[in-house]
Design a protein around this motif. Structure first.
Motif, short mmCIF file in Angstrom:
data_model
loop_
_atom_site.label_atom_id
_atom_site.label_comp_id
_atom_site.label_asym_id
_atom_site.label_seq_id
_atom_site.Cartn_x
_atom_site.Cartn_y
_atom_site.Cartn_z
N ASN A 1 0.86 -1.36 0.00
CA ASN A 1 0.10 0.09 0.09
C ASN A 1 0.89 1.16 0.00
OD1 ASN A 1 -1.80 -2.03 0.29
ND2 ASN A 1 -2.27 -1.40 2.51
N ALA A 2 2.04 1.22 0.67
CA ALA A 2 2.63 2.37 0.92
C ALA A 2 3.50 2.58 -0.27
CB ALA A 2 3.79 2.15 2.13
N ILE A 3 3.72 1.50 -1.01
CA ILE A 3 4.53 1.37 -2.43
C ILE A 3 3.76 2.26 -3.35
CG2 ILE A 3 5.44 0.19 -4.35
CD1 ILE A 3 6.45 -1.79 -2.31
N MET A 4 2.53 1.88 -3.58
CA MET A 4 1.16 2.24 -4.24
C MET A 4 1.36 3.88 -4.05
SD MET A 4 -0.12 1.98 -7.16
CE MET A 4 -0.34 0.31 -7.46
N ILE A 5 1.13 4.16 -2.83
CA ILE A 5 0.75 5.52 -2.52
C ILE A 5 1.97 6.71 -3.05
CG2 ILE A 5 0.70 7.34 -0.71
CD1 ILE A 5 -0.81 5.41 0.91
N GLY A 6 3.40 5.63 -3.02
CA GLY A 6 4.68 6.50 -3.47
C GLY A 6 4.61 6.47 -4.98
N TYR A 7 4.18 5.81 -5.31
CA TYR A 7 3.88 5.70 -6.87
C TYR A 7 3.13 6.90 -7.44
CZ TYR A 7 6.76 1.46 -8.00
OH TYR A 7 7.88 0.68 -8.14
N TRP A 8 1.87 6.83 -6.89
CA TRP A 8 0.91 8.06 -7.35
C TRP A 8 1.60 9.39 -7.11
CZ3 TRP A 8 -3.27 4.99 -4.23
CH2 TRP A 8 -3.99 4.24 -4.87
N LYS A 9 2.02 9.38 -5.98
CA LYS A 9 2.85 10.78 -5.93
C LYS A 9 4.13 11.14 -6.87
CE LYS A 9 4.70 13.64 -2.18
NZ LYS A 9 5.21 13.62 -0.74
N GLU A 10 4.71 9.89 -7.12
CA GLU A 10 5.94 10.18 -7.87
C GLU A 10 5.59 10.38 -9.44
OE1 GLU A 10 9.39 9.80 -7.37
OE2 GLU A 10 9.69 9.94 -9.44
N PHE A 11 4.52 9.73 -9.73
CA PHE A 11 4.10 9.73 -11.09
C PHE A 11 3.23 10.94 -11.50
CE2 PHE A 11 4.63 5.22 -13.23
CZ PHE A 11 5.79 5.17 -12.28
N PHE A 12 2.14 11.33 -10.72
CA PHE A 12 1.36 12.16 -11.10
C PHE A 12 1.22 13.48 -10.57
CE2 PHE A 12 -0.38 7.75 -11.90
CZ PHE A 12 -0.50 8.08 -13.31
N PHE A 13 2.01 13.70 -9.37
CA PHE A 13 1.81 14.62 -8.38
C PHE A 13 2.83 15.73 -8.93
CE2 PHE A 13 3.34 17.18 -4.59
CZ PHE A 13 1.95 17.86 -4.43
N ASP A 14 2.20 16.79 -9.23
CA ASP A 14 2.90 18.15 -9.63
C ASP A 14 2.50 19.35 -8.68
OD1 ASP A 14 4.02 20.15 -10.58
OD2 ASP A 14 2.87 20.27 -12.77
N PRO A 15 3.38 19.76 -7.60
CA PRO A 15 3.10 20.68 -6.81
C PRO A 15 2.51 22.27 -7.27
CG PRO A 15 5.18 19.97 -6.60
CD PRO A 15 4.86 19.22 -7.60
N THR A 16 2.77 22.53 -8.68
CA THR A 16 2.41 23.41 -9.21
C THR A 16 0.91 23.49 -9.83
OG1 THR A 16 3.51 23.02 -11.34
CG2 THR A 16 4.62 24.11 -9.95
N ASN A 17 0.40 22.15 -9.86
CA ASN A 17 -0.79 22.19 -10.51
C ASN A 17 -1.67 21.60 -9.63
OD1 ASN A 17 -2.91 21.55 -12.11
ND2 ASN A 17 -1.88 19.98 -13.63
N SER A 18 -2.75 22.44 -9.14
CA SER A 18 -3.77 22.11 -8.04
C SER A 18 -4.59 20.80 -8.43
CB SER A 18 -4.51 23.28 -7.57
OG SER A 18 -5.28 23.55 -8.54
#
Lengths: 516, 322
Positions: free
Chosen positions: A236-253
């Motif tokens: 679960n922690a790995i998947m949460i990490g991947y979501w953040k790594e792949f799709f999260f962009d601090p400049t885009n809300s």
């Protein structure tokens, strides 16, 4: 019972046997000659035992020689080769698994030419810190010996009927495991299960089915719960990490929805665990039909045994208090400071309070696993960066298109089946680490929600009911010696089928309400 | 240093003794072969070792939490290790048969094993005349490895273990041999793979006239006379022309046995596929006895041998003699 006839022979017979021994060539010196002969073909056996290692290396070398396929960069091909080789080694285990982790690290520097400091940096993430911290916590929690207390509460509530005890065990194991990880609870509950079995009968043959039902109630109770919360398991922690790594962009809300916090995960996954619970007991009872319908004798003895422990001590209360503090930490602040930080904080708290010795933690945690996850996640991120994940995802989709499974429900089912197959051959954390980047890119290419596909992968990775090695809980209960590998197969396929259908139903009916 | 010399002398004295290693896994099959072992090892010059192999407790598969944590927790509850019950039951069978006695000396040993908190444990029972019965609980990565490692500690004259089911296809066997096949291939002593092993029906020895098979005949003569089993001989000719040859092979073997004072019950010379004929004829006997194929190394791995095929497909117990 001493029978002199068998141990004292007539001298004549003894002499005859002695003569025959010499004549027949069982002469003493032969042993030495033969011992030397072992050496000469021992090398071959050694080679044969490691055959999969050479197969994997050969496959790797061949893949690197291939002409570059369309749409794949040279870098991508190397990363893909590394993944394939690592997967072969994960599944067949010709060498100790942490070796694979070390090889991945070396290959990133040697084959991809990435700076070694950067490789080292990519190894430590919050997910890895979480895995490490929660393993330390697991040892600390098991060492508190709260299992006897739990057993006492358990038999008081459930009474003496076998079915109710089994259901009680599944519920207790599940509720605990959903927060502190399945391996922790399996290690705690296993003695409770075995004690109940041995108190019922001393002869393992008379309680075969009872043992299967009781122990698998623990194993499956823990396994189905591991998906419930992010702290339930490494995957679960790995998947949460991947979501953040792949799709999260601090400049885009817009991308903030890819940060899945503790509560959000629970809203998605906890209902699945709760719905599965009653069916675990049902399926186990239908499959094994235990020899005893009532276990009053065993329960009475167990009660006497656990009551010797006396009242709760201050240390016990302290441990429970710390446990809830960590839980609250995960729920409330983990999205700000990271789940790993909370886990490590918790482990330090147990050490500071003197509830566990460092030596126990040091010998109880297999640090190779931490290394393994670190390397697997680092490779997964590299899969994304090099474009290999996208390339595999597109081809995977093209493969599914003729089956009509390249979008919507068909795709969900396909991803779930793929994950189930992979997770039954390797540990579920490794399965998510390997498959995660690919399925997330599949979601992007098929214009599906990466969150739904990600959840389906993380949850399906728990469906490793078929093999002993599939989930930590299964491995631990197998160590009791009461179960056969075939027991897991006999009941496991029913569990897999049921769980898959339930998850897909939830994904279809319930998840849309959560707004994804 | 002293430990090494001690084991050296220990192994030296063991050479003169007939030592049987019986693998116990709790199955009825295993206890039946234990009874056979007890009969074969009934003299004062024979030792019987009961072995249970327990998989090593390792943490990679259990999600990073070492199984030892669970194991220590179990011990804390006063629970026994798996296998102890099976070994004790085996010992009781020996007591019942009179192959062991209550008045024997008992010694307990423990040795550490890397990566496992509990290691190997053994209980040794010795009578006044030096006959030894050992209950050994061993830790190993897998069962076949455990049995082979135990042989190295021996040495033993004979390993007896239960069959792991009949033929599973050649490819599968080559790639991932079952325990019995793996032990029978790699062990450096005779291996008896038990399948409903009964005592009464005698040994059927296969011979092809080679020096190696004659050696097998001689060796089995010794083993068979240990359990007072009748002995028969079979030789299979590939075609009708060489049937005479097969007959002479049988005759040579009979002479060899006569020299050792052993009477042959049936002497069979027939024509056909060796594996099939041997398996068919073998149904009337307790044990089919074969010599290990002469093939070494890679050749053996790829081509297999009559011995391996009979081992996989026979309906009765099979003994590979070395």
């Amino acid at each position: 019972m001493f029978n002199p006839r068998l141990t004292k022979d007539p001298l004549e017979k003894r002499l005859k046997l002695r003569r025959l021994r010499v004549m027949s060539g069982f002469s003493p010196d032969l042993f030495r000659e033969k011992a030397v002969a072992v050496g000469s073909h021992l090398n071959l056996i050694y080679f044969w035992d490691k055959k999969w290692f050479y197969v994997a290396m050969l496959v790797g070398t061949l893949m690197l020689q291939l002409p570059l396929p369309d749409g794949l960069s040279q870098e991508g091909l190397v990363v893909l080769t590394m993944s394939v080789v690592a997967t072969i080694l994960f599944v067949t285990e010709p060498v100790p698994l942490p070796t694979v982790a070390l090889m991945i690290i070396c290959a990133q520097v040697l084959l991809l030419g990435i700076d070694s400091t950067n490789v080292a940096k990519s190894l430590m993430t919050d997910s890895v810190l979480f895995i490490m911290g929660s393993l330390m916590l697991a040892v600390a929690v098991v060492k508190q010996k709260l299992d006897k207390r739990i057993a006492w509460w358990l038999v008081r509530i459930t009474g003496t009927r076998t079915s109710r005890i089994c259901f009680g065990i599944s519920v207790t194991s599940g509720l605990l495991a959903s927060f502190i990880g399945e391996h922790t609870v399996a290690a705690m509950m296993l003695p409770v299960g075995i004690t109940l079995i041995t108190l019922t009968s001393d002869d393992p043959k008379k309680v075969r089915n009872l043992a299967a039902v009781l122990l698998l109630s623990i194993a499956y109770g823990c396994s189905i719960a591991g998906i419930g919360t992010p702290s339930g398991g490494a995957r679960n922690a790995i998947m949460i990490g991947y979501w953040k790594e792949f799709f999260f962009d601090p400049t885009n809300s817009e991308t903030y929805r890819f940060i899945i916090d503790y509560m959000k995960w629970m809203m998605f996954a906890y209902p699945i665990f709760l719905l599965q619970l009653p069916f675990v007991t049902f399926i186990l009872f239908k499959t094994f039909r235990p020899e005893y319908q009532d276990m009053s004798r065993a329960v009475v003895k167990l009660r006497a045994q656990v009551e010797k422990e006396g009242a709760m001590k201050r240390a016990d209360w302290m441990a429970i208090f710390l446990f809830f503090l960590i839980l609250i930490g995960w729920i409330t602040v983990s999205s700000n400071i990271g789940m790993g930080t909370v886990a490590v904080l918790g482990a330090s708290a147990f050490l500071i309070a003197g509830l566990v010795r460092w030596e126990d933690i040091n010998s109880g945690v297999n640090w190779g696993v931490v290394l393994l996850y670190a390397a697997a996640i680092s490779l997964g991120v590299e899969m994304k960066n090099s474009g290999a994940a996208l390339w595999v995802a597109e081809h995977f989709l093209a493969l599914l298109a003729p089956l009509g499974a390249d979008e919507g429900f068909g795709l969900w089912a396909a991803v779930s089946v793929l994950t189930t197959i992979v997770t039954n051959t390797m540990s579920n954390g490794a399965a998510v680490a390997v498959l995660g980047p690919i399925v997330l890119k599949v979601a992007v290419a098929a214009q599906e929600s990466p969150i739904i596909i990600g959840f389906i992968t993380a949850i399906s990775s728990a469906f490793a009911y078929l093999t002993v090695v599939g989930t930590p809980a299964c491995t631990i209960v197998y160590a009791s010696g009461y179960l056969k590998t075939t027991d897991f197969l006999n009941v496991g396929w029913k569990m897999v089928l049921f769980s898959t259908i339930l998850m897909l139903l939830i994904a279809m009916v319930y998840w849309p309400f959560l707004g994804v | 240093m002293s430990k090494i010399t001690k084991t050296m002398t220990e192994q030296e004295t063991r050479k003169d003794r007939f030592r049987i290693l019986v693998s116990i896994d709790g199955s009825e099959e295993a206890y039946q072969s234990l009874r056979y072992a007890a009969k074969m090892g009934n003299g004062v010059d024979a030792d019987i070792v009961l072995l249970y192999v327990r998989p090593i407790d390792q943490g990679l598969r259990s999600g990073g939490l070492q199984v030892r944590i669970a194991r220590e927790n179990m011990l804390d509850w006063g629970l026994e290790l798996p296998g102890i019950k099976y070994l004790k039951k085996g010992y009781e069978i020996l007591l019942d048969m009179g192959a062991a006695g209550d008045d024997w000396h008992e010694h307990n040993y423990h040795s550490n094993v890397d990566g496992d908190p509990l290691g190997d444990n053994k209980i040794e029972y010795i009578n006044k005349e030096g006959k030894v019965i050992v209950l050994k609980l061993k830790v190993a990565t897998d069962i076949a490895t455990g049995i082979l490692e135990q042989w190295e500690l021996g040495p033993y004259d004979l390993i007896i273990l239960g069959a792991s089911g009949r033929s599973r296809g050649i490819a599968k066997n080559l790639w991932n041999p079952a325990v019995a096949e793996k032990v029978a291939t790699h062990a450096q002593c005779s291996v008896l793979v038990a399948r409903e092993l009964d005592i009464g029906h005698g040994h059927l020895i296969c011979t092809d006239g080679s020096e190696k098979s004659l050696e097998t005949v001689r060796k089995d003569a010794y083993l068979a006379s240990r359990c007072e089993c009748p002995v028969s001989i079979i030789s299979v000719a590939l075609d009708v022309e060489s049937k005479e040859e097969a007959k002479t092979f049988v005759e040579t073997a009979r002479k060899e046995l006569a020299a050792m004072d052993i009477e042959v019950v049936n002497a069979i010379a027939c024509v056909g596929t060796p594996v099939d004929k041997i398996i068919d004829a073998g149904t009337d006997y307790s044990v089919i006895v074969l010599s290990d194929s002469g093939k070494k190394g890679l050749k053996r791995l790829l081509l297999g041998s009559v011995a391996t095929k009979v081992l996989q497909e026979a309906y009765t117990s099979v003994m590979v003699v070395r």
